[in-house]
Design a protein around this motif. Structure first.
Motif, short mmCIF file in Angstrom:
data_model
loop_
_atom_site.label_atom_id
_atom_site.label_comp_id
_atom_site.label_asym_id
_atom_site.label_seq_id
_atom_site.Cartn_x
_atom_site.Cartn_y
_atom_site.Cartn_z
N ASN A 48 30.07 31.66 37.35
CA ASN A 48 30.50 31.74 38.80
C ASN A 48 30.94 33.16 39.17
O ASN A 48 30.34 33.89 40.06
CB ASN A 48 31.37 30.70 39.17
CG ASN A 48 31.02 29.65 39.42
OD1 ASN A 48 29.86 29.12 39.36
ND2 ASN A 48 31.59 28.49 39.42
N ASP A 49 31.87 33.92 38.46
CA ASP A 49 32.37 35.06 38.53
C ASP A 49 31.08 36.42 38.66
O ASP A 49 31.15 37.27 39.62
CB ASP A 49 33.21 35.28 37.56
CG ASP A 49 34.02 36.72 37.78
OD1 ASP A 49 34.85 36.79 39.06
OD2 ASP A 49 34.02 37.72 37.05
N GLU A 50 30.24 35.98 37.74
CA GLU A 50 29.13 36.92 37.36
C GLU A 50 28.05 36.81 38.65
O GLU A 50 27.66 37.70 38.95
CB GLU A 50 28.42 36.63 36.26
CG GLU A 50 29.22 36.85 35.00
CD GLU A 50 28.38 36.62 33.59
OE1 GLU A 50 27.41 35.75 33.82
OE2 GLU A 50 29.07 36.71 32.59
N ASN A 51 28.06 35.62 39.27
CA ASN A 51 26.96 35.34 40.38
C ASN A 51 27.71 35.45 41.68
O ASN A 51 27.06 35.53 42.89
CB ASN A 51 26.29 34.11 40.22
CG ASN A 51 25.48 33.92 38.82
OD1 ASN A 51 24.84 34.89 38.31
ND2 ASN A 51 25.45 32.65 38.48
N GLY A 52 28.89 35.98 41.75
CA GLY A 52 29.73 36.09 43.00
C GLY A 52 29.84 34.89 43.63
O GLY A 52 30.38 34.82 44.82
N VAL A 53 30.01 33.62 42.95
CA VAL A 53 30.37 32.45 43.46
C VAL A 53 31.93 32.13 43.25
O VAL A 53 32.35 32.13 42.42
CB VAL A 53 29.82 31.02 42.56
CG1 VAL A 53 30.11 30.04 43.35
CG2 VAL A 53 28.00 31.30 42.63
N LYS A 54 32.27 32.00 44.62
CA LYS A 54 33.94 31.79 44.62
C LYS A 54 34.23 30.13 44.72
O LYS A 54 33.47 29.55 45.35
CB LYS A 54 34.37 32.30 46.26
CG LYS A 54 34.05 33.80 46.42
CD LYS A 54 34.41 34.69 45.25
CE LYS A 54 34.06 36.03 45.46
NZ LYS A 54 34.37 37.02 44.24
N ILE B 140 36.60 22.71 52.90
CA ILE B 140 36.54 23.91 52.54
C ILE B 140 35.34 24.63 52.39
O ILE B 140 34.08 23.90 52.45
CB ILE B 140 37.27 24.04 51.29
CG1 ILE B 140 36.53 23.56 50.28
CG2 ILE B 140 38.79 23.49 51.27
CD1 ILE B 140 37.32 23.63 48.67
N THR B 141 35.42 25.96 52.31
CA THR B 141 34.22 26.88 52.08
C THR B 141 33.65 27.01 50.83
O THR B 141 32.48 26.92 50.31
CB THR B 141 34.17 28.12 52.73
OG1 THR B 141 34.75 28.08 54.30
CG2 THR B 141 32.97 28.75 52.69
N PHE B 142 34.75 27.50 49.78
CA PHE B 142 34.29 27.54 48.46
C PHE B 142 33.99 26.22 47.77
O PHE B 142 34.36 25.16 48.15
CB PHE B 142 35.79 28.04 47.58
CG PHE B 142 36.09 29.48 48.12
CD1 PHE B 142 35.45 30.01 48.95
CD2 PHE B 142 37.14 29.94 47.39
CE1 PHE B 142 35.94 31.59 49.08
CE2 PHE B 142 37.82 31.23 47.53
CZ PHE B 142 36.89 31.95 48.36
N ASP B 143 33.24 26.37 46.40
CA ASP B 143 32.84 25.35 45.71
C ASP B 143 34.14 24.75 45.14
O ASP B 143 34.82 25.31 44.63
CB ASP B 143 31.83 25.61 44.78
CG ASP B 143 30.15 25.89 45.47
OD1 ASP B 143 30.05 25.42 46.50
OD2 ASP B 143 29.74 26.71 44.97
N GLY B 144 34.29 23.53 45.01
CA GLY B 144 35.41 22.86 44.26
C GLY B 144 34.97 22.35 42.88
O GLY B 144 34.12 21.52 42.79
N PHE B 145 35.98 22.90 42.04
CA PHE B 145 35.49 22.26 40.40
C PHE B 145 37.01 21.56 40.12
O PHE B 145 38.13 22.26 40.04
CB PHE B 145 35.23 23.38 39.75
CG PHE B 145 34.04 24.21 40.03
CD1 PHE B 145 32.52 23.71 39.39
CD2 PHE B 145 34.02 25.15 41.14
CE1 PHE B 145 31.79 24.49 39.88
CE2 PHE B 145 32.74 25.91 41.49
CZ PHE B 145 31.66 25.42 40.80
N ALA B 146 36.94 20.47 39.26
CA ALA B 146 38.13 19.82 38.81
C ALA B 146 37.93 19.70 37.32
O ALA B 146 36.63 19.08 36.92
CB ALA B 146 38.25 18.54 39.43
N ILE B 147 38.68 19.88 36.78
CA ILE B 147 38.77 19.85 35.28
C ILE B 147 39.17 18.52 35.04
O ILE B 147 40.17 18.03 35.14
CB ILE B 147 39.68 20.97 34.51
CG1 ILE B 147 38.87 22.50 34.58
CG2 ILE B 147 39.67 20.77 33.07
CD1 ILE B 147 39.52 22.86 35.93
#
Length: 297
Positions: free
Chosen positions: A177-183, A133-140
């Motif tokens: 991420n939202d503030e920095n435009g990171v999807k 995928i293109t987006f950064d992946g985050f797992a809680i």
């Protein structure tokens, strides 16, 4: 002491990880015998959970599911260790995403995505999607007590471009991420048991009233994320198929808790189709009957 334990176990884990799959599953069969017949790991919990959730089945049928679930649990544990050395190409062959193109089309809309899934089949190997995928992946996830093993797990996940964040780190990470435009693609395994608080949301899961995690829905609404569900199917030993299902592109327009309810019904459907691949060892129903508000009303 933690470091000593880590250095004792790490070489063993690494040696297991480089075993061919054929040998790995022979080891898994041995682990299953020890865990189920000798140690009896959480057997009482598993037996009670299956009886509560699947009362329509006979005792013989439930016992068969119980044994199969332990075999799968041991396979998944060994497969998790295998991620220490498995190649990206190999794991993508064994964990196939059937409709990746639909997910990638959703990325083009420029909104972060909340991905909801259950503790079902190979939720551990779902990390393989991050290399596609293109987006950064985050797992809680829940931090491991031994910090050295915790760092090891993070290092393993980073091989597949997956970032692990704790529950406390989730909101600050999404905000930054939202503030920095990171999807980002944020993975939520929301079918387990939260602590009971004053504002806890209760719902029926497998016909039993329990407290429910609603964090994925709340955060998706707050940060206007698209929401998807990942349905995972075990095809055969060591091979899985995953499929993305869109839940909504407009979370703010959906009545509160409806997204969570839809998610719960989808996990229930998976369980009813093949209950042996669910994580029955977790005390999912430990708070049943404790909803004081319902009792008072």
């Amino acid at each position: 002491m933690q470091l000593i334990l880590f250095w004792i176990l790490y070489p063993i884990l690494f040696l297991i990880s480089i075993l061919p799959f054929r040998i790995l599953y022979i080891v898994s069969d041995g682990v299953y015998f020890l865990v189920y017949y000798v140690i009896g790991y959480r057997k009482k919990v598993v037996r009670e959970n299956i009886a509560l959730s699947l009362p329509h089945l006979s005792e013989k049928e439930r016992r068969e599911i119980e044994k199969k679930s332990y075999k799968h649990l041991c396979d998944m544990f060994l497969e998790m260790i295998k991620t220490m050395s498995i190649s990206v190409k190999e794991i993508e062959k064994r964990f196939v995403v059937k409709n990746l193109d639909e997910y990638l089309e959703l990325e083009k809309e420029g909104k972060s995505i909340a991905l909801m899934c259950g503790h079902y089949a190979s939720y551990e190997w779902s990390i393989s999607i991050n290399s596609q995928i293109t987006f950064d992946g985050f797992a809680i996830y829940k931090r491991i007590t031994n910090k050295h093993f915790d760092n090891l797990v993070k290092k393993i996940r980073s091989r597949f471009k997956a970032y692990l964040i704790t529950t406390k780190e989730t909101i600050p990470t999404i905000e930054k991420n939202d503030e920095n435009g990171v999807k980002g693609l944020y993975g939520f395994a929301s079918d387990q048991s939260p602590q009971i608080r004053q504002k806890t949301y209760w719902s029926k899961f497998m016909g039993i009233e329990v407290p429910v995690y609603v964090g994925a829905e709340i955060l998706a609404k707050k940060f206007d994320m698209n929401i998807m569900f990942m349905k995972i199917k075990k095809v055969k030993r060591g091979f899985y198929e995953a499929e993305f299902e869109l839940l909504t592109k407009e979370p703010k327009s959906i009545p509160d808790f409806q997204i969570t309810e839809t998610f719960l019904r989808k996990v229930e459907q998976q369980i009813l189709e093949a209950p042996e691949f669910y994580l029955w060892t977790h005390k999912r129903w430990k708070h049943k009957g404790k909803n004081k508000l319902n009792k008072e009303s």
